[in-house]
Scaffold this active site. Structure first.
Site, PDB file in Angstrom:
ATOM      1  N   GLY A 117      32.992  53.760 -62.592  1.00 32.41           N
ATOM      2  CA  GLY A 117      32.973  54.966 -61.174  1.00 32.41           C
ATOM      3  C   GLY A 117      34.044  55.918 -61.785  1.00 32.41           C
ATOM      4  N   GLU A 134      32.107  60.950 -54.292  1.00 36.25           N
ATOM      5  CA  GLU A 134      32.635  61.817 -55.515  1.00 36.25           C
ATOM      6  C   GLU A 134      34.502  61.619 -55.333  1.00 36.25           C
ATOM      7  OE1 GLU A 134      31.660  65.863 -54.346  1.00 36.25           O
ATOM      8  OE2 GLU A 134      29.634  65.181 -53.399  1.00 36.25           O
ATOM      9  N   LEU A 141      26.991  60.147 -62.952  1.00 39.24           N
ATOM     10  CA  LEU A 141      27.597  60.286 -63.674  1.00 39.24           C
ATOM     11  C   LEU A 141      27.661  58.978 -63.255  1.00 39.24           C
ATOM     12  CD1 LEU A 141      30.277  60.555 -64.780  1.00 39.24           C
ATOM     13  CD2 LEU A 141      31.586  62.216 -62.243  1.00 39.24           C
TER      14      LEU A 141
HETATM   15  C1  LIG Z   1      26.498  56.766 -50.854  1.00 39.97           C
HETATM   16  C2  LIG Z   1      26.891  56.803 -52.049  1.00 39.97           C
HETATM   17  C3  LIG Z   1      26.060  58.374 -52.887  1.00 39.97           C
HETATM   18  C4  LIG Z   1      26.707  58.534 -53.791  1.00 39.97           C
HETATM   19  N1  LIG Z   1      26.274  59.608 -54.637  1.00 39.97           N
HETATM   20  C5  LIG Z   1      26.843  59.620 -56.555  1.00 39.97           C
HETATM   21  C6  LIG Z   1      25.563  60.681 -56.836  1.00 39.97           C
HETATM   22  O1  LIG Z   1      25.219  60.991 -56.217  1.00 39.97           O
HETATM   23  N2  LIG Z   1      26.231  60.500 -58.186  1.00 39.97           N
HETATM   24  C7  LIG Z   1      27.253  59.926 -59.193  1.00 39.97           C
HETATM   25  O2  LIG Z   1      27.447  60.018 -59.844  1.00 39.97           O
HETATM   26  N3  LIG Z   1      28.070  58.965 -57.964  1.00 39.97           N
HETATM   27  C8  LIG Z   1      27.517  58.278 -57.217  1.00 39.97           C
HETATM   28  N4  LIG Z   1      28.230  57.193 -56.329  1.00 39.97           N
HETATM   29  C9  LIG Z   1      28.744  56.870 -56.750  1.00 39.97           C
HETATM   30  C10 LIG Z   1      30.612  57.581 -56.317  1.00 39.97           C
HETATM   31  O3  LIG Z   1      30.789  58.387 -56.655  1.00 39.97           O
HETATM   32  C11 LIG Z   1      31.371  55.792 -56.941  1.00 39.97           C
HETATM   33  O4  LIG Z   1      31.034  55.253 -56.222  1.00 39.97           O
HETATM   34  C12 LIG Z   1      32.612  56.367 -56.949  1.00 39.97           C
HETATM   35  O5  LIG Z   1      32.947  57.904 -57.883  1.00 39.97           O
HETATM   36  C13 LIG Z   1      33.822  54.863 -57.041  1.00 39.97           C
HETATM   37  O6  LIG Z   1      33.121  54.763 -57.937  1.00 39.97           O
HETATM   38  P1  LIG Z   1      33.377  53.115 -58.089  1.00 39.97           P
HETATM   39  O7  LIG Z   1      31.786  52.338 -56.916  1.00 39.97           O
HETATM   40  O8  LIG Z   1      32.315  51.970 -59.112  1.00 39.97           O
HETATM   41  O9  LIG Z   1      34.649  52.228 -57.843  1.00 39.97           O
HETATM   42  P2  LIG Z   1      36.066  51.780 -58.694  1.00 39.97           P
HETATM   43  O10 LIG Z   1      36.262  53.463 -59.455  1.00 39.97           O
HETATM   44  O11 LIG Z   1      34.897  50.225 -59.669  1.00 39.97           O
HETATM   45  O12 LIG Z   1      36.607  51.544 -58.150  1.00 39.97           O
HETATM   46  C14 LIG Z   1      36.821  50.428 -57.312  1.00 39.97           C
HETATM   47  C15 LIG Z   1      38.686  50.650 -56.342  1.00 39.97           C
HETATM   48  O13 LIG Z   1      39.227  50.712 -57.239  1.00 39.97           O
HETATM   49  C16 LIG Z   1      40.207  51.513 -56.641  1.00 39.97           C
HETATM   50  N5  LIG Z   1      41.257  52.591 -58.416  1.00 39.97           N
HETATM   51  C17 LIG Z   1      39.925  52.536 -59.447  1.00 39.97           C
HETATM   52  N6  LIG Z   1      40.764  53.599 -60.350  1.00 39.97           N
HETATM   53  C18 LIG Z   1      42.192  53.383 -59.503  1.00 39.97           C
HETATM   54  C19 LIG Z   1      43.190  53.987 -60.109  1.00 39.97           C
HETATM   55  N7  LIG Z   1      43.149  54.546 -61.280  1.00 39.97           N
HETATM   56  N8  LIG Z   1      43.945  54.494 -58.761  1.00 39.97           N
HETATM   57  C20 LIG Z   1      43.592  53.755 -57.898  1.00 39.97           C
HETATM   58  N9  LIG Z   1      43.004  52.901 -57.467  1.00 39.97           N
HETATM   59  C21 LIG Z   1      41.949  52.865 -57.928  1.00 39.97           C
HETATM   60  C22 LIG Z   1      39.237  52.579 -56.657  1.00 39.97           C
HETATM   61  O14 LIG Z   1      40.350  53.617 -55.636  1.00 39.97           O
HETATM   62  C23 LIG Z   1      38.230  51.754 -55.611  1.00 39.97           C
HETATM   63  O15 LIG Z   1      39.705  51.234 -54.216  1.00 39.97           O
HETATM   64  C24 LIG Z   1      28.235  57.230 -54.500  1.00 39.97           C
HETATM   65  C25 LIG Z   1      28.402  56.583 -54.025  1.00 39.97           C
HETATM   66  C26 LIG Z   1      27.793  56.064 -53.105  1.00 39.97           C
HETATM   67  C27 LIG Z   1      28.428  54.866 -51.895  1.00 39.97           C
END
Ligand SMILES: Cc1cc2nc3c(=O)[nH]c(=O)nc-3n(C[C@H](O)[C@H](O)[C@H](O)COP(=O)(O)OP(=O)(O)OC[C@H]3O[C@@H](n4cnc5c(N)ncnc54)[C@H](O)[C@@H]3O)c2cc1C
Length: 382
Positions: free
Chosen positions: A133, A365, A127
Protein backbone atom coordinates in the site's frame (compact mmCIF):
# COMPACT_ATOMS: atom_id res chain seq x y z
CA UNK A 1 -2.36 38.87 -2.26
CA UNK A 2 -5.94 38.64 -3.52
CA UNK A 3 -8.19 36.09 -1.84
CA UNK A 4 -11.35 37.17 -3.63
CA UNK A 5 -13.05 34.88 -6.13
CA UNK A 6 -14.08 35.99 -9.60
CA UNK A 7 -17.78 36.46 -10.35
CA UNK A 8 -17.67 33.27 -12.41
CA UNK A 9 -16.07 31.28 -9.58
CA UNK A 10 -18.60 32.63 -7.08
CA UNK A 11 -21.57 31.92 -9.36
CA UNK A 12 -20.38 28.41 -10.10
CA UNK A 13 -19.74 27.70 -6.43
CA UNK A 14 -23.24 28.85 -5.45
CA UNK A 15 -24.93 26.89 -8.23
CA UNK A 16 -23.12 23.71 -7.36
CA UNK A 17 -23.63 24.07 -3.61
CA UNK A 18 -27.34 24.59 -4.15
CA UNK A 19 -27.57 21.56 -6.45
CA UNK A 20 -25.65 19.30 -4.06
CA UNK A 21 -27.70 20.34 -1.02
CA UNK A 22 -31.03 20.10 -2.86
CA UNK A 23 -30.45 16.92 -4.86
CA UNK A 24 -27.59 14.84 -3.43
CA UNK A 25 -27.57 15.51 0.33
CA UNK A 26 -31.13 14.28 1.02
CA UNK A 27 -30.13 10.83 -0.29
CA UNK A 28 -26.87 10.48 1.68
CA UNK A 29 -28.27 8.68 4.75
CA UNK A 30 -30.16 6.11 2.64
CA UNK A 31 -27.12 5.60 0.42
CA UNK A 32 -25.06 4.83 3.52
CA UNK A 33 -27.66 2.35 4.79
CA UNK A 34 -28.01 0.65 1.39
CA UNK A 35 -24.27 0.08 1.04
CA UNK A 36 -24.60 0.67 -2.68
CA UNK A 37 -23.55 3.35 -5.12
CA UNK A 38 -26.26 5.99 -5.48
CA UNK A 39 -27.02 5.62 -9.20
CA UNK A 40 -29.64 8.39 -9.12
CA UNK A 41 -27.07 10.87 -7.81
CA UNK A 42 -24.57 9.62 -10.39
CA UNK A 43 -27.06 10.39 -13.18
CA UNK A 44 -27.83 13.80 -11.67
CA UNK A 45 -24.12 14.61 -11.44
CA UNK A 46 -23.73 13.72 -15.12
CA UNK A 47 -26.66 16.01 -15.94
CA UNK A 48 -25.13 18.79 -13.86
CA UNK A 49 -21.84 18.42 -15.74
CA UNK A 50 -19.78 17.37 -12.70
CA UNK A 51 -17.78 14.71 -14.56
CA UNK A 52 -17.31 17.08 -17.48
CA UNK A 53 -15.28 19.44 -15.28
CA UNK A 54 -12.40 16.98 -15.63
CA UNK A 55 -12.34 16.42 -19.39
CA UNK A 56 -11.90 18.58 -22.46
CA UNK A 57 -14.72 19.34 -24.91
CA UNK A 58 -13.38 16.68 -27.29
CA UNK A 59 -14.56 14.14 -24.69
CA UNK A 60 -17.81 15.90 -23.85
CA UNK A 61 -16.45 17.94 -20.97
CA UNK A 62 -15.86 21.58 -20.10
CA UNK A 63 -12.32 21.44 -18.67
CA UNK A 64 -11.12 24.31 -20.87
CA UNK A 65 -13.73 26.61 -19.34
CA UNK A 66 -13.12 25.90 -15.65
CA UNK A 67 -10.14 26.18 -13.33
CA UNK A 68 -8.91 24.31 -10.27
CA UNK A 69 -10.63 26.75 -7.91
CA UNK A 70 -13.98 25.98 -9.56
CA UNK A 71 -13.27 22.26 -9.32
CA UNK A 72 -12.27 22.77 -5.67
CA UNK A 73 -15.67 24.28 -4.89
CA UNK A 74 -17.48 21.54 -6.79
CA UNK A 75 -15.55 18.83 -4.92
CA UNK A 76 -16.13 20.43 -1.54
CA UNK A 77 -19.88 20.74 -2.17
CA UNK A 78 -20.20 17.13 -3.33
CA UNK A 79 -18.17 15.76 -0.40
CA UNK A 80 -20.30 17.83 1.98
CA UNK A 81 -23.51 16.45 0.47
CA UNK A 82 -22.43 12.79 0.22
CA UNK A 83 -18.82 11.79 0.82
CA UNK A 84 -19.37 8.26 -0.53
CA UNK A 85 -20.68 9.56 -3.86
CA UNK A 86 -17.77 12.01 -3.97
CA UNK A 87 -15.24 9.21 -3.44
CA UNK A 88 -16.65 7.00 -6.18
CA UNK A 89 -17.13 9.86 -8.64
CA UNK A 90 -13.59 11.11 -7.98
CA UNK A 91 -12.11 7.64 -8.43
CA UNK A 92 -13.91 7.28 -11.76
CA UNK A 93 -13.20 10.60 -13.47
CA UNK A 94 -10.14 11.63 -11.44
CA UNK A 95 -7.97 8.67 -10.47
CA UNK A 96 -8.95 6.71 -13.58
CA UNK A 97 -9.80 9.53 -15.98
CA UNK A 98 -6.80 11.77 -15.26
CA UNK A 99 -4.06 9.32 -16.30
CA UNK A 100 -6.05 8.42 -19.43
CA UNK A 101 -6.40 12.12 -20.26
CA UNK A 102 -2.78 12.97 -19.55
CA UNK A 103 -0.95 9.89 -20.81
CA UNK A 104 -3.38 7.59 -22.67
CA UNK A 105 -3.21 6.81 -26.39
CA UNK A 106 -5.74 8.61 -28.63
CA UNK A 107 -7.55 5.29 -29.09
CA UNK A 108 -7.81 4.65 -25.35
CA UNK A 109 -8.96 8.21 -24.73
CA UNK A 110 -11.59 8.07 -27.47
CA UNK A 111 -12.93 4.78 -26.17
CA UNK A 112 -13.21 5.61 -22.47
CA UNK A 113 -13.19 9.34 -21.74
CA UNK A 114 -16.56 10.16 -23.38
CA UNK A 115 -18.14 7.25 -21.51
CA UNK A 116 -16.65 8.29 -18.16
CA UNK A 117 -17.87 11.87 -18.68
CA UNK A 118 -21.34 10.65 -19.69
CA UNK A 119 -21.51 8.36 -16.66
CA UNK A 120 -22.00 5.36 -18.96
CA UNK A 121 -18.79 3.77 -17.69
CA UNK A 122 -17.35 3.71 -14.18
CA UNK A 123 -13.60 3.83 -13.71
CA UNK A 124 -11.21 2.78 -10.98
CA UNK A 125 -7.50 3.06 -10.16
CA UNK A 126 -5.54 -0.04 -9.20
CA UNK A 127 -2.32 0.64 -7.35
CA UNK A 128 -2.74 -0.92 -3.88
CA UNK A 129 -2.23 -4.67 -3.44
CA UNK A 130 -2.83 -7.00 -0.51
CA UNK A 131 0.87 -6.69 0.45
CA UNK A 132 1.73 -3.24 -0.93
CA UNK A 133 0.00 0.00 0.00
CA UNK A 134 2.19 2.83 1.29
CA UNK A 135 5.19 1.04 -0.18
CA UNK A 136 3.72 1.29 -3.67
CA UNK A 137 7.05 0.57 -5.37
CA UNK A 138 6.90 -3.00 -4.05
CA UNK A 139 3.79 -4.03 -6.01
CA UNK A 140 3.91 -7.56 -7.40
CA UNK A 141 1.14 -7.53 -10.00
CA UNK A 142 3.06 -8.22 -13.23
CA UNK A 143 2.53 -7.82 -16.95
CA UNK A 144 4.08 -10.35 -19.32
CA UNK A 145 4.76 -9.50 -22.96
CA UNK A 146 2.68 -11.38 -25.52
CA UNK A 147 1.88 -10.92 -29.18
CA UNK A 148 0.20 -7.53 -29.69
CA UNK A 149 0.14 -6.62 -26.03
CA UNK A 150 0.51 -7.80 -22.44
CA UNK A 151 -1.05 -10.29 -20.05
CA UNK A 152 -1.69 -9.28 -16.44
CA UNK A 153 -1.19 -11.55 -13.43
CA UNK A 154 -1.74 -10.63 -9.80
CA UNK A 155 -4.11 -8.92 -7.42
CA UNK A 156 -5.19 -5.40 -6.52
CA UNK A 157 -6.87 -4.71 -3.18
CA UNK A 158 -8.89 -1.93 -1.52
CA UNK A 159 -9.88 -0.42 -4.87
CA UNK A 160 -12.71 2.14 -4.93
CA UNK A 161 -15.42 1.10 -7.44
CA UNK A 162 -13.75 -2.27 -8.20
CA UNK A 163 -16.98 -4.23 -7.59
CA UNK A 164 -18.80 -2.39 -10.40
CA UNK A 165 -16.22 -0.60 -12.54
CA UNK A 166 -16.03 -1.07 -16.32
CA UNK A 167 -12.46 0.10 -16.71
CA UNK A 168 -9.35 0.34 -14.56
CA UNK A 169 -5.98 2.01 -14.74
CA UNK A 170 -3.76 -0.71 -13.31
CA UNK A 171 -0.12 -0.42 -12.28
CA UNK A 172 1.89 -3.58 -13.00
CA UNK A 173 5.55 -4.59 -13.08
CA UNK A 174 6.96 -4.94 -16.59
CA UNK A 175 10.63 -5.06 -15.60
CA UNK A 176 11.28 -6.62 -12.18
CA UNK A 177 14.94 -5.54 -12.23
CA UNK A 178 14.22 -1.83 -12.76
CA UNK A 179 12.63 -1.03 -9.37
CA UNK A 180 9.95 1.63 -9.56
CA UNK A 181 11.06 2.45 -13.13
CA UNK A 182 9.90 -1.05 -14.07
CA UNK A 183 6.24 -0.25 -13.38
CA UNK A 184 3.83 0.43 -16.26
CA UNK A 185 0.23 1.69 -16.27
CA UNK A 186 -2.39 -0.23 -18.26
CA UNK A 187 -5.94 0.67 -19.17
CA UNK A 188 -7.85 -2.54 -18.54
CA UNK A 189 -11.31 -3.30 -19.89
CA UNK A 190 -12.69 -5.18 -16.89
CA UNK A 191 -15.12 -7.21 -19.01
CA UNK A 192 -12.20 -9.14 -20.55
CA UNK A 193 -11.56 -12.81 -19.72
CA UNK A 194 -8.97 -13.23 -16.97
CA UNK A 195 -10.42 -10.52 -14.71
CA UNK A 196 -12.19 -11.49 -11.47
CA UNK A 197 -13.49 -9.28 -8.68
CA UNK A 198 -13.48 -10.05 -4.99
CA UNK A 199 -16.62 -9.49 -2.95
CA UNK A 200 -16.98 -5.88 -1.77
CA UNK A 201 -15.43 -5.23 1.67
CA UNK A 202 -17.69 -4.31 4.60
CA UNK A 203 -16.38 -0.94 5.76
CA UNK A 204 -16.49 1.49 8.68
CA UNK A 205 -17.85 4.30 6.49
CA UNK A 206 -18.31 5.46 2.90
CA UNK A 207 -20.63 2.52 2.48
CA UNK A 208 -22.21 3.98 -0.62
CA UNK A 209 -18.82 3.77 -2.33
CA UNK A 210 -18.15 0.08 -3.06
CA UNK A 211 -14.54 -1.03 -2.46
CA UNK A 212 -13.13 -4.36 -3.59
CA UNK A 213 -10.27 -6.29 -5.14
CA UNK A 214 -9.36 -7.18 -8.71
CA UNK A 215 -7.69 -10.47 -9.60
CA UNK A 216 -5.90 -10.84 -12.94
CA UNK A 217 -5.14 -14.23 -14.38
CA UNK A 218 -3.76 -13.61 -17.83
CA UNK A 219 -6.10 -10.74 -18.76
CA UNK A 220 -5.02 -9.42 -22.16
CA UNK A 221 -4.25 -5.72 -22.64
CA UNK A 222 -3.47 -4.61 -26.23
CA UNK A 223 -0.43 -2.37 -26.79
CA UNK A 224 -2.71 0.54 -27.56
CA UNK A 225 -3.98 0.45 -23.97
CA UNK A 226 -0.56 0.90 -22.38
CA UNK A 227 -0.98 4.25 -20.60
CA UNK A 228 2.04 6.39 -21.48
CA UNK A 229 5.52 4.94 -21.78
CA UNK A 230 6.46 1.46 -20.63
CA UNK A 231 8.28 1.97 -17.30
CA UNK A 232 6.64 5.34 -16.55
CA UNK A 233 3.70 3.97 -14.55
CA UNK A 234 5.03 4.70 -11.07
CA UNK A 235 5.81 8.33 -11.90
CA UNK A 236 2.37 8.70 -13.52
CA UNK A 237 0.72 7.19 -10.44
CA UNK A 238 2.49 9.70 -8.20
CA UNK A 239 1.38 12.58 -10.47
CA UNK A 240 -2.19 11.28 -10.36
CA UNK A 241 -2.04 10.98 -6.57
CA UNK A 242 -0.74 14.55 -6.27
CA UNK A 243 -4.01 15.75 -7.83
CA UNK A 244 -5.87 13.15 -5.78
CA UNK A 245 -4.45 14.61 -2.57
CA UNK A 246 -5.81 18.05 -3.37
CA UNK A 247 -9.18 16.37 -3.96
CA UNK A 248 -8.87 14.50 -0.67
CA UNK A 249 -8.39 17.87 1.05
CA UNK A 250 -11.77 18.86 -0.38
CA UNK A 251 -13.18 15.54 0.81
CA UNK A 252 -12.09 16.49 4.35
CA UNK A 253 -13.31 20.09 4.14
CA UNK A 254 -16.69 19.02 2.74
CA UNK A 255 -17.28 16.49 5.53
CA UNK A 256 -16.08 18.97 8.16
CA UNK A 257 -18.39 21.67 6.82
CA UNK A 258 -21.36 19.30 6.93
CA UNK A 259 -20.50 18.31 10.51
CA UNK A 260 -20.06 21.95 11.50
CA UNK A 261 -23.42 22.99 10.08
CA UNK A 262 -25.16 20.03 11.72
CA UNK A 263 -23.55 20.88 15.06
CA UNK A 264 -24.53 24.58 14.85
CA UNK A 265 -28.13 23.63 13.99
CA UNK A 266 -28.38 21.15 16.83
CA UNK A 267 -26.76 23.45 19.39
CA UNK A 268 -29.34 26.13 18.64
CA UNK A 269 -32.28 23.70 18.88
CA UNK A 270 -31.30 21.49 21.81
CA UNK A 271 -32.13 22.81 25.25
CA UNK A 272 -30.49 21.80 28.53
CA UNK A 273 -31.04 23.49 31.88
CA UNK A 274 -33.73 25.66 30.26
CA UNK A 275 -31.59 27.22 27.53
CA UNK A 276 -30.19 26.17 24.15
CA UNK A 277 -26.84 24.43 24.57
CA UNK A 278 -25.56 27.04 22.06
CA UNK A 279 -25.35 29.36 25.11
CA UNK A 280 -22.76 27.16 26.85
CA UNK A 281 -19.11 28.14 26.70
CA UNK A 282 -18.03 24.51 26.28
CA UNK A 283 -20.09 24.40 23.08
CA UNK A 284 -18.77 27.80 21.94
CA UNK A 285 -15.20 26.57 22.20
CA UNK A 286 -15.96 23.51 20.08
CA UNK A 287 -17.80 25.54 17.44
CA UNK A 288 -14.91 28.01 17.30
CA UNK A 289 -12.29 25.26 17.07
CA UNK A 290 -14.28 23.59 14.28
CA UNK A 291 -14.44 26.85 12.34
CA UNK A 292 -10.73 27.55 12.81
CA UNK A 293 -9.83 24.10 11.48
CA UNK A 294 -12.19 24.32 8.49
CA UNK A 295 -10.99 27.76 7.44
CA UNK A 296 -7.35 26.77 7.89
CA UNK A 297 -7.90 23.63 5.81
CA UNK A 298 -9.67 25.57 3.09
CA UNK A 299 -6.89 28.13 2.83
CA UNK A 300 -4.30 25.38 2.44
CA UNK A 301 -6.38 23.49 -0.11
CA UNK A 302 -7.13 26.61 -2.15
CA UNK A 303 -3.44 27.46 -2.22
CA UNK A 304 -2.67 23.98 -3.53
CA UNK A 305 -5.46 24.23 -6.14
CA UNK A 306 -4.37 27.72 -7.17
CA UNK A 307 -0.74 26.57 -7.53
CA UNK A 308 -1.87 23.64 -9.66
CA UNK A 309 -3.79 26.07 -11.88
CA UNK A 310 -0.74 28.35 -12.13
CA UNK A 311 1.46 25.41 -13.14
CA UNK A 312 3.62 25.80 -10.02
CA UNK A 313 5.08 22.85 -8.12
CA UNK A 314 2.48 21.73 -5.61
CA UNK A 315 3.47 18.31 -4.27
CA UNK A 316 4.32 19.71 -0.82
CA UNK A 317 1.21 21.90 -0.76
CA UNK A 318 -0.96 18.92 -1.70
CA UNK A 319 0.55 16.79 1.10
CA UNK A 320 0.22 19.63 3.64
CA UNK A 321 -3.39 20.39 2.70
CA UNK A 322 -4.35 16.72 2.60
CA UNK A 323 -2.83 15.98 6.01
CA UNK A 324 -4.37 19.00 7.71
CA UNK A 325 -7.81 18.85 6.08
CA UNK A 326 -8.40 15.14 6.51
CA UNK A 327 -7.22 15.09 10.13
CA UNK A 328 -9.30 18.22 10.81
CA UNK A 329 -12.35 16.46 9.36
CA UNK A 330 -12.02 13.59 11.84
CA UNK A 331 -11.68 16.05 14.75
CA UNK A 332 -14.54 18.26 13.57
CA UNK A 333 -16.88 15.31 12.97
CA UNK A 334 -15.99 13.93 16.42
CA UNK A 335 -16.82 17.31 18.00
CA UNK A 336 -20.13 17.31 16.12
CA UNK A 337 -20.96 13.90 17.61
CA UNK A 338 -20.10 15.26 21.07
CA UNK A 339 -22.32 18.32 20.63
CA UNK A 340 -25.19 15.98 19.70
CA UNK A 341 -24.68 14.02 22.95
CA UNK A 342 -26.24 10.54 22.87
CA UNK A 343 -28.19 11.38 19.72
CA UNK A 344 -24.90 11.94 17.94
CA UNK A 345 -24.19 8.25 18.42
CA UNK A 346 -27.35 7.26 16.54
CA UNK A 347 -28.10 7.46 12.86
CA UNK A 348 -31.07 9.73 13.57
CA UNK A 349 -28.53 12.51 12.93
CA UNK A 350 -25.78 12.75 10.29
CA UNK A 351 -22.88 13.28 12.72
CA UNK A 352 -22.07 9.58 13.22
CA UNK A 353 -21.97 8.92 9.45
CA UNK A 354 -19.76 11.94 8.91
CA UNK A 355 -17.33 10.70 11.57
CA UNK A 356 -17.21 7.23 9.98
CA UNK A 357 -16.77 8.70 6.50
CA UNK A 358 -14.09 11.16 7.62
CA UNK A 359 -11.90 8.34 8.94
CA UNK A 360 -10.77 7.36 5.44
CA UNK A 361 -9.16 10.75 4.86
CA UNK A 362 -5.94 10.21 6.86
CA UNK A 363 -5.55 6.74 5.22
CA UNK A 364 -6.52 6.93 1.53
CA UNK A 365 -4.26 8.29 -1.24
CA UNK A 366 -1.25 8.23 1.05
CA UNK A 367 -1.58 7.97 4.82
CA UNK A 368 -0.92 10.90 7.14
CA UNK A 369 2.29 9.17 8.21
CA UNK A 370 3.71 9.04 4.68
CA UNK A 371 2.55 12.61 4.00
CA UNK A 372 4.56 13.73 7.04
CA UNK A 373 7.54 11.76 5.74
CA UNK A 374 7.22 13.47 2.35
CA UNK A 375 6.80 16.94 3.86
CA UNK A 376 9.75 16.52 6.23
CA UNK A 377 12.03 15.05 3.55
CA UNK A 378 11.23 17.97 1.29
CA UNK A 379 11.84 20.54 4.05
CA UNK A 380 15.12 18.90 5.08
CA UNK A 381 16.19 18.03 1.52
CA UNK A 382 16.99 14.45 2.60
C1 LIG B 1 -12.12 2.97 1.37
C2 LIG B 1 -10.79 2.83 0.69
C3 LIG B 1 -10.67 3.14 -0.65
C4 LIG B 1 -9.44 3.00 -1.32
N1 LIG B 1 -9.37 3.22 -2.68
C5 LIG B 1 -8.21 2.94 -3.34
C6 LIG B 1 -8.16 3.03 -4.77
O1 LIG B 1 -9.14 3.42 -5.42
N2 LIG B 1 -7.01 2.67 -5.39
C7 LIG B 1 -5.90 2.24 -4.72
O2 LIG B 1 -4.90 1.93 -5.34
N3 LIG B 1 -5.92 2.16 -3.34
C8 LIG B 1 -7.05 2.49 -2.66
N4 LIG B 1 -7.09 2.37 -1.27
C9 LIG B 1 -5.91 1.91 -0.57
C10 LIG B 1 -5.21 3.02 0.22
O3 LIG B 1 -4.59 3.93 -0.67
C11 LIG B 1 -4.20 2.32 1.15
O4 LIG B 1 -4.97 1.66 2.15
C12 LIG B 1 -3.22 3.27 1.79
O5 LIG B 1 -2.34 3.79 0.83
C13 LIG B 1 -2.39 2.58 2.89
O6 LIG B 1 -1.86 1.36 2.44
P1 LIG B 1 -2.09 0.03 3.30
O7 LIG B 1 -3.53 -0.08 3.61
O8 LIG B 1 -1.44 -1.10 2.61
O9 LIG B 1 -1.34 0.31 4.67
P2 LIG B 1 0.21 0.06 4.95
O10 LIG B 1 1.03 0.64 3.88
O11 LIG B 1 0.42 -1.37 5.30
O12 LIG B 1 0.40 0.94 6.27
C14 LIG B 1 0.02 0.48 7.57
C15 LIG B 1 0.46 1.55 8.58
O13 LIG B 1 1.90 1.70 8.53
C16 LIG B 1 2.22 3.06 8.29
N5 LIG B 1 3.41 3.16 7.45
C17 LIG B 1 3.70 2.45 6.33
N6 LIG B 1 4.88 2.87 5.81
C18 LIG B 1 5.31 3.89 6.60
C19 LIG B 1 6.45 4.75 6.57
N7 LIG B 1 7.37 4.66 5.61
N8 LIG B 1 6.57 5.67 7.56
C20 LIG B 1 5.64 5.80 8.52
N9 LIG B 1 4.53 5.01 8.59
C21 LIG B 1 4.37 4.07 7.64
C22 LIG B 1 1.00 3.62 7.53
O14 LIG B 1 0.93 5.03 7.62
C23 LIG B 1 -0.13 2.93 8.26
O15 LIG B 1 -0.44 3.61 9.45
C24 LIG B 1 -8.30 2.56 -0.58
C25 LIG B 1 -8.42 2.28 0.78
C26 LIG B 1 -9.64 2.42 1.41
C27 LIG B 1 -9.73 2.09 2.89
Amino acid sequence: MDFSLTDEQLAFGRTFEDFCQRVIAPRAADTDRSGELDRASWADLVEMGWFGLYAESAWGGTAEQVDWVIRAQAEESLAKACAATFLSAGASIGLCGAPLRLFGSPETQARWLPRLVAGEAIGCFGLTEPDAGTDAASIRCRAARTEGGWRLYGEKALITNAPLADVAVVMAVTDPDAGHMGVTAFCVDLSRPGVERTAPYRKLGLRGSPTGGLVFDGAFVPDVDVVGEVGAGFVQAMQTLEMGRISMSHFGIGIAEAAFEAACRYAQERKAFGRPIARKQAVHFKIADMKVMIDGARLMARKAAWSKEAGLPCADLASIAKTFATEAAVKVADMAVQIHGGWGYTDDFPAERLLRDARLGPIGEGTSEIQRELIARSMLSV
